[in-house]
Design a protein around this motif. Structure first.
Motif: not given
Length: 463
Positions: A35, A54-56, A30-32, A48, A6
């Motif tokens: 977080k 999406e994580n990307e 990115t969302i990942v 969300d 990741c």
């Protein structure tokens, strides 16, 4: 999720997408990563909300206070705002089109010397600001916005429509504060000039008044007298000004408007013709609006509405009859509308005749509604046209109520030409219609095409 992989992915994305802007300190992450970096965000139920991210996908973020020049647009999904983003992030248009930005995160205070604008009422990104907000005006619609500090606006804070939410942990400080059908929560407020909230107790003099003629809520005179443009009558009209980043309060002496300004506004939205001051509402400007749509007619100067103008509009589009003043509507005028294509319900019933109803059906731009027709005008000839024009969904009901033989109507449609078999077989398929069509067209080459096209129906019939 493999955290090492990741992080490698994040580094790759950051290498490609991180860009310091010329006028601010935003960047895309990115969302990942957001977080991981700000885990408390995930605890917010609006983060969300529909589990669609999406994580990307990306967030537009700033890790410190932001001082922004100009208007700041929250509607990051819209085409106009995407063009704004290409300049904001110094990214090619193609890159902005390829990525999806789901939220905005500012870890600090947010100062904008223009307005903060979320003009789309149906949807919007998630927005989290850990500090306070300062701006000219704040307009919020479909976005889910969380502000942990205070909001201070020089003119107006306005939240509208029920698809978004706004939660301010501090105080709303603005001369004017308006909440219309919106989930807006705040700890305190200081509004020296005007406060309206349809979900809160307010001063009765700030209430709206319902206009039976226009079917609209007219804003309070207490608010109208504060506005630079006294022609604004509804919250929707005020919202359009705020969405443009305009100064709207008289006390702030907004810049004088020119004819060119109003021309551009009318070309962008014909409804803004209603807001044009008398000195700029020229015949030329009114004609520009009418060239866009006949719906502009109620907004032009009454002295410019003539019989000739109304006939011109209806000759161009029969649907224009719905906005024509009653004094210009005659029997001949209704026939002109019918020839141009309109709906029967738009024509005053006093002018109905069998000939007029049939003309409306024959020239209609959309499938006619037989339920609009009074019983005395429903004839076999009319029902034939009804089936030829479209699906004829209410044929059975119309025939039963008026004592007309449905099969005879369908046979006469079949007699009208083989091209109408799509209407018959598509919507009125039966052994009787098939047998009759076969007797009429069995020797024609095209008959085989219809058998093939409706093969499954024919097979079910044989069973």
């Amino acid at each position: 999720m493999n955290l090492e992989l990741c992080n490698l992915d994040i580094q790759k994305i950051n290498f490609e997408y991180y860009h310091k802007m010329q006028t601010s300190n935003f960047k895309l992450i990115t969302i990942v990563e957001i977080k991981i970096k700000y885990p408390f965000l995930v605890e917010d139920e609006k983060f969300d909300y529909f589990d669609e991210w999406e994580n990307e996908d990306f967030f537009l973020t700033a890790d410190e206070d932001v001082n922004f020049e100009g208007n700041f647009y929250i509607d990051l999904y819209e085409d106009k705002e995407k063009k704004w983003l290409t300049n904001l992030l110094n990214l090619p248009t193609k890159k902005i089109e390829e990525i999806r930005i789901e939220g905005i995160f500012i870890n600090g205070n947010f100062s904008v010397n223009g307005s903060i604008i979320n003009a789309e009422g149906d949807y919007g990104p998630y927005v989290f600001i850990s500090g306070s907000v300062n701006c000219q005006s704040l307009l919020l619609g479909g976005a889910n916005v969380e502000v942990k500090g205070n909001v201070t606006a020089q003119e107006v804070v306005m939240t509208y429509y029920n698809h978004g939410s706004f939660n301010c942990s501090g105080s709303i400080n603005s001369p004017v504060f308006i909440v219309t059908d919106h989930n807006t929560v705040f700890a305190e407020r200081k509004n020296d000039l005007f406060y309206y909230n349809d979900r809160d107790e307010i001063d009765p003099k700030n209430e709206c008044e319902y206009d039976d003629e226009t079917d609209e809520e007219i804003i309070s005179n207490e608010l109208r007298k504060l506005l630079d443009n006294q022609l604004i009558e509804t919250f929707e009209e005020l919202e359009r000004d705020l969405a443009r980043g305009e100064w709207v309060l008289k006390q702030n002496n907004p810049p004088a408007k020119t004819y060119e300004y109003w021309r551009d506004r009318v070309l962008a939205n014909y409804r803004d013709l209603k807001l044009v001051p008398k000195q700029f509402k020229t015949e030329e400007l009114c004609n520009l609006a009418l060239n866009i749509t006949f719906h502009a007619l109620p907004f032009i100067g009454q002295d410019l509405i003539t019989s000739e103008l109304c006939e011109k509009l209806v000759s161009k589009d029969g649907f224009a009859i719905q906005v024509i003043p009653d004094e210009f509507i005659t029997k001949e005028f209704c026939f002109r509308a019918a020839q141009s294509g309109t709906m029967l319900r738009l024509i005053p019933s006093a002018y109905y005749s069998g000939e007029l109803v049939l003309l409306v059906f024959k020239n209609g731009k959309h499938e006619p509604d037989i339920n609009d027709v009074p019983a005395q005008f429903i004839t076999e000839d009319l029902l034939i046209e009804y089936v030829k024009i479209g699906k004829g969904l209410w044929l059975d009901k119309a025939c039963k109520q008026n004592g007309i033989d449905k099969l005879q109507v369908l046979k006469l449609v079949i007699d009208s030409g083989i091209k109408y078999l799509d209407n018959i077989f598509g919507n009125h398929f039966s052994k009787e219609t098939v047998d009759y069509a076969f007797s009429v067209y069995k020797n024609q080459e095209e008959w085989g095409k219809y058998i093939q096209k409706y093969k499954q129906k024919f097979e079910r019939l044989e069973k």
